[in-house]
Each structure stands twice: as C-alpha cells, then as structure tokens.
Design an enzyme around this catalytic site. Structure first.
Site: not given
Ligand code: IPE
Ligand code: IPE
Ligand code: MG
Length: 260
Positions: A36, A53, A147
């Site tokens: 965020d 972004h 992962l």
C-alpha cells in the site's frame, strides 16, 4: 550467511547486520504483503498516481528476489482487491497493464530461479490479455517449488469464503458431518498453501482491507510507515528479524514454533 545472499548483501551495510541476526532455521514459511501507499508516494512528488504504481513494481521485483535468496517458500502479494475497481478507469487500466508488462519482463527470471506463480481471486473480470499472460506464466512455472509467488488479483477475503461455501454446497457427495476447519480450508483458493506466518502492510494503515481473512487468524502482523515504492530488502529483513523476536503462542501459555 547463506550462499545465495553473498554478493546480494553488501558488507558493512545495515542489511548485512540484519542478515547476521537471522536464524535461518526458523524463517516464516509464508509471508503475505499488503502493498500500500503507491498513490501517496506519487502525490509527495507531485506525480500522477500511476507513477507510484510503476515505482511499486520495482519493490515487487526486489522483494521477490530477496524472498528467493533468503529461502522463503511462499510469498503472497495483494496486488488488486475486489474493491479496487472503484478507482478511476484509467488508473485501473494502468494497473492491469503494468502487471502484464511485469509478467512479460520477469517470466524468464521466474523460470531461471524455479519460482512458481499462482493466482488467487476471481479471474473472469480480469482483462482477457492479462488473464492470458497470467495463465501462460502459471503454466510455465507450474512444476517449480523453490518459492511460490501468490498474486492476489481481483481478490476479496469475504468473497473467497462465500465461494468456498458455494463449492461445498455444490459437492453432492460431501459429508457435512465431516466439515471442520481443515476441511473448509481445502475449499479456499489457498487450499495448497500454508497460512501466512507473517503479514506485512506498508504505508502505516492499520487495517486488513479484506485480505486473506480466514488465513491470517494467527499471522504475526508487521506494519511499516514506509510507502510501498520505498520498500526495499532492508525493510523485509527488518520484518524478519522482528518476527523472530515474537513469541507465537496460538492460545497456549508457552511459545510454539508452528501451529500444525
Ligand atoms: C497500493 O497503493 C496499490 C493498490 C492498491 C493497487 P495505493 O494506490 O492504494 O496507494 P495509496 O493508498 O493511495 O497511497
Ligand atoms: C489494499 O489497499 C489493496 C491492495 C494493496 C491491492 P487499498 O489501498 O485498496 O486499501 P484501503 O482502501 O486503503 O483499505
Ligand atoms: Mg491504498
């Protein structure tokens, strides 16, 4: 220091002293992140939100790499919530485009490092070209297990729970007497993923914003004021060091290493 971190962590830095404090035998298996603060990062620089972004995708790259090198097995990134469709059309379109670009650029890195990509959330409303790209990379990395990167896209925690209930109701042979927490979990989007041990939220907001509501029942929460585009490996290492100082009790009076 493990060999994958050599060269990646510079000697004499704060990162190095954090790595030295880490106990590699008790790392969180699963880290979930609410990324965020992109909008605020851009606003501080008088840039359009979209630039926040864009800058945030560099943080994604660094966090993925760091998790891979440290030896984390699952990383879930909250990239687009069900509620994020409320944003201006142009911002929404750019978010999806940035994701598509990221996948086109990083697919080789995922393959080379044996990373797996998995999507959670409702796929249908995702723009078709992005969905195709997501499914291509999911397929490409399906058998990797070093992962697992779980991308939460058009994701809502309540919707996930309702979807699980719907699937149970549709399952004709389902023995309702046998329904327990473990069984219910197997109907969630995350059926093959352990619950997060550590939940990170950036930009200082003290809320969960409809993220993994069921799965974070006993997660350790770590919140930083740092905005997502400023989040670097140093912050992830700080979170890991803090996490290892916590006493996880799961309701008991003694610490437990893991719930299960
Ligand atoms: C997080 O940053 C990215 C997404 C939710 C997609 P925000 O865009 O929410 O940034 P702020 O909260 O407005 O600063
Ligand atoms: C949560 O951030 C969603 C993602 C990080 C994708 P938001 O910025 O949408 O959350 P709220 O609206 O501040 O709760
Ligand atoms: Mg936000």
């Amino acid at each position: 220091m493990n060999e994958r971190l050599e060269g990646f962590i510079k000697p004499g830095t704060e990162e190095e002293s954090l790595v030295k404090q880490l106990d590699f035998s008790s790392l969180p298996r699963h880290i979930a992140v609410i990324m965020d603060g992109n909008g605020r990062w851009a606003k501080k620089r008088r840039l359009p939100r979209i630039e926040g972004h864009r800058a945030g995708s560099e943080s994604v790259r660094e966090v993925v790499e760091t998790c891979g090198r440290v030896g984390i097995k699952f990383l879930t990134l909250y990239a687009f919530s069900k509620e994020n469709w409320k944003r201006p059309k142009k911002e929404v379109a750019t978010l999806w485009r940035l994701l598509e670009d990221y996948l086109k650029r990083e697919d080789k890195v995922l393959v080379e490092n044996k990373f797996r990509l998995k999507i959670i959330g409702q796929r249908d409303p995702i723009p078709a070209s992005v969905r195709r790209e997501l499914e291509r990379v999911e397929e490409l990395t399906r058998n990797n297990d070093r992962l697992t990167i779980v991308l939460a896209l058009n994701y809502g925690g309540r919707t996930e729970i309702v979807d699980a209930v719907k699937r149970i109701l549709k399952d004709k042979g389902f023995e309702h007497d046998g329904l327990d927490e473990e069984k219910f979990s197997s109907f969630l989007y995350t059926s093959d993923i352990p619950d997060p041990d550590l939940l990170i939220r950036t930009s200082g907001e003290l809320r969960v914003s409809n993220f993994l509501l069921w799965q974070i029942a006993y997660s350790e929460i770590w919140i930083t004021k740092e905005l997502w585009p400023d989040f670097r490996k140093k912050h992830l290492l700080q979170a890991l060091v803090d996490y290892q100082k916590r006493e996880r009790r799961f309701g008991d009076i003694y610490p437990h290493k893991e719930r299960n």
